[in-house]
Write a protein that holds these residues in place. Sequence first.
Motif, PDB file in Angstrom:
ATOM      1  N   GLY A  33      38.031 -15.041  -7.252  1.00 40.82           N
ATOM      2  CA  GLY A  33      36.924 -14.439  -7.980  1.00 40.82           C
ATOM      3  C   GLY A  33      36.000 -15.385  -8.709  1.00 40.82           C
ATOM      4  N   VAL A  54      39.004 -11.469  -3.994  1.00 37.48           N
ATOM      5  CA  VAL A  54      39.055 -10.376  -4.965  1.00 37.48           C
ATOM      6  C   VAL A  54      37.896 -10.607  -5.922  1.00 37.48           C
ATOM      7  CG1 VAL A  54      41.556 -10.002  -4.822  1.00 37.48           C
ATOM      8  CG2 VAL A  54      40.645 -11.587  -6.540  1.00 37.48           C
ATOM      9  N   ASP A  74      40.507  -6.409  -2.598  1.00 40.50           N
ATOM     10  CA  ASP A  74      40.767  -5.650  -3.829  1.00 40.50           C
ATOM     11  C   ASP A  74      41.423  -4.319  -3.481  1.00 40.50           C
ATOM     12  OD1 ASP A  74      40.281  -6.854  -6.249  1.00 40.50           O
ATOM     13  OD2 ASP A  74      38.147  -6.404  -6.260  1.00 40.50           O
ATOM     14  N   GLY A  89      41.689  -7.585  -8.141  1.00 40.57           N
ATOM     15  CA  GLY A  89      40.693  -8.360  -8.864  1.00 40.57           C
ATOM     16  C   GLY A  89      40.380  -7.792 -10.233  1.00 40.57           C
ATOM     17  N   HIS A 129      42.583 -12.094 -10.198  1.00 36.45           N
ATOM     18  CA  HIS A 129      41.649 -12.940 -10.933  1.00 36.45           C
ATOM     19  C   HIS A 129      42.227 -13.257 -12.313  1.00 36.45           C
ATOM     20  CE1 HIS A 129      37.967 -14.781 -12.275  1.00 36.45           C
ATOM     21  NE2 HIS A 129      37.909 -13.962 -13.305  1.00 36.45           N
TER      22      HIS A 129
END
Length: 160
Positions: A33, A54, A74, A89, A129
């Motif tokens: 991310g 993500v 995701d 994410g 993330h």
Amino acid sequence: MKILLLADVESKYLWDYFEKEKLDGIDLIISCGDLKAEYLSFLATFTTVPVLYVHGNHDVKYDYKAPDGCVCIDDRVFVHNGLRIAGLGGSMCYSMKKYQYTEKQMYKRLARLKWRIRIRGGLDILVTHAPAKELGDRKSTRSELQSLEDLVCRLLLEKK
């Protein structure tokens, strides 16, 4: 399997000083991310391996222009050469923007993802993330999620 993991900062080594040979031997590229869509699209252009990602807490711009040639994982389980990879994410909610979640919202996402993981027969890699709360060797911060720690602990117990 060689996996290139990326997050938060675009690498000048790969972008500004790119040589196709730098990606030789890489079997999979995963972004955790907060990278520019153009950067991920650039990498996807020069490789034949999947580029997975993500969302980070600053990736609202992906809603307008997602990275070309890349796969958003995701809330999904993606299987590559038998490796089961799930994506979760976003981050802990701190300013009520998209891709920021309360613990309650994250637990709901995890409940849905847990079934997808079971359908696939388990999980090999969890891509996030935000870090799991107190899972590691440093003190907790506001960006860590208790729900991720709970999921990781449950998955580890299921493997025994």
